[in-house]
Write an enzyme that holds these catalytic residues in place. Structure first.
Site, PDB file in Angstrom:
ATOM      1  N   VAL A   1       0.853  -1.191   0.000  1.00 14.79           N
ATOM      2  CA  VAL A   1       0.000   0.000   0.000  1.00 14.79           C
ATOM      3  C   VAL A   1       0.888   1.240   0.000  1.00 14.79           C
ATOM      4  CG1 VAL A   1      -1.802   1.280   1.199  1.00 14.79           C
ATOM      5  CG2 VAL A   1      -1.820  -1.215   1.244  1.00 14.79           C
TER       6      VAL A   1
ATOM      7  N   LYS B   1      -3.465   0.580  -3.302  1.00 15.78           N
ATOM      8  CA  LYS B   1      -3.160  -0.830  -3.000  1.00 15.78           C
ATOM      9  C   LYS B   1      -2.777  -1.517  -4.311  1.00 15.78           C
ATOM     10  CE  LYS B   1      -6.341  -3.712  -1.291  1.00 15.78           C
ATOM     11  NZ  LYS B   1      -7.166  -4.365  -0.255  1.00 15.78           N
TER      12      LYS B   1
ATOM     13  N   ASP C   1     -14.189 -10.693   6.625  1.00 13.18           N
ATOM     14  CA  ASP C   1     -12.892 -10.521   7.278  1.00 13.18           C
ATOM     15  C   ASP C   1     -12.946  -9.310   8.219  1.00 13.18           C
ATOM     16  OD1 ASP C   1     -10.289 -11.232   7.884  1.00 13.18           O
ATOM     17  OD2 ASP C   1      -9.401 -10.184   6.169  1.00 13.18           O
TER      18      ASP C   1
END
Length: 299
Positions: free
Chosen positions: A2, A16, A112
């Site tokens: 990143v 990213k 996540d």
């Protein structure tokens, strides 16, 4: 990797960049574009654009200045989160997840949810990030059968792990672990010990601070018994129940946190206060140098 960059307009961005040839990275790249191109909420990180040229796959996001919640809890960001700020972060993240579960069509399971994927802006408002593992679910679907478990150890729903059947309640479990991180400052898995298991074995609601003195983060001011601490622990333990059917929905979680804020004498609709500039110095070493301007190609 990143990077931090800047558009010609002067807007700071986070870039990213997928590793070239990475199959998994390509799948997550497509998933994030699919999800973030159609969701718009103040508690979800904003996708500015993407690059898919000359073998490069890059996602360009708004730059969220104060890093992740995990960075703050571990002391890496140099930002101190008092109890009031932690409650506000919990509410913001919960609102973002409730939006994904209840107001988007098709609904989205993040898959996540963890403190590293909750970012804090300049006013310490929470923004849910990293949708590479997310799954859209048709509104007629209640359960999604998967072929393998995805997520991060310490946050993974045990029911999902056993059955490979994914539901919105899997995100609720991960959020419950985040709540336990907010009250303890600890990682969900340290030295082979799971935070959920440690809290469960120590919890005694008949005793002061639920007998969790050794597990609670002293930086939230335990001497004054933070208002709503017991209720946040209660909510967290509801979220991490073994069975998904015993867990609340994210909409119910939002309402409960709003009630806790009211009881603590706080306004759940107030904007968070700006933080100090201390992060400016800390952030200089946290991000690699910006990509050169000619390497940015927004599609």
């Amino acid at each position: 990797m990143v990077y931090r960059g800047m558009l010609r307009t002067g807007q700071l961005i986070a870039i990213k960049r997928c590793r070239q040839g990475s199959v998994q990275g390509g799948l997550e790249f497509n998933a994030e574009i699919e999800v973030l191109s159609r969701v718009h909420h103040k508690n979800i990180v904003n996708l500015v654009g993407f690059c898919f040229e000359r073998g490069e796959q890059m996602l360009i996001y708004e730059f969220v200045r104060n890093g992740s919640l995990r960075d703050s809890l571990s002391g890496l960001s140099g930002i101190w989160l008092d109890w009031r700020r932690r409650l506000n972060v919990a509410l913001g993240a919960a609102r973002g997840l409730a939006y994904l579960h209840e107001l988007v069509n098709p609904r989205i399971i993040h898959r996540d949810v963890k403190s590293a994927n909750i970012l804090l802006d300049e006013s310490l408002n929470a923004k849910v990030a990293d949708f590479g593992l997310s799954k859209p679910m048709d509104n007629s679907e209640l359960i999604l059968a998967t072929t393998q478990v995805k997520g991060t150890r310490g946050y993974i729903d045990p029911e999902y792990q056993k059955t490979l059947l994914l539901t919105e309640k899997s995100d609720v479990y991960g959020f419950g672990v985040v709540l336990l991180e907010l009250v303890s400052g600890r990682k969900p898995l340290e030295r082979g010990k799971y935070l959920v298991a440690e809290v469960s074995s120590s919890l005694d609601r008949k005793k002061d601070l639920y007998s969790l003195h050794e597990l609670l983060d002293p930086s939230i001011g335990l001497d004054t018994k933070p208002k709503g601490l017991d209720k946040i622990v209660d909510l967290a333990m509801k979220c991490v129940q073994e069975k998904g059917s015993d867990r609340p929905t994210m909409g119910e979680v939002v309402k409960e946190i709003e009630n806790i804020l009211h009881l603590a004498g706080l306004n759940p609709n107030a904007e968070a206060e700006s933080t100090s500039a201390s992060f400016e110095e800390a952030s200089q070493d946290e991000f690699p140098p910006s990509l050169k301007e000619e390497e940015l190609s927004l599609s």
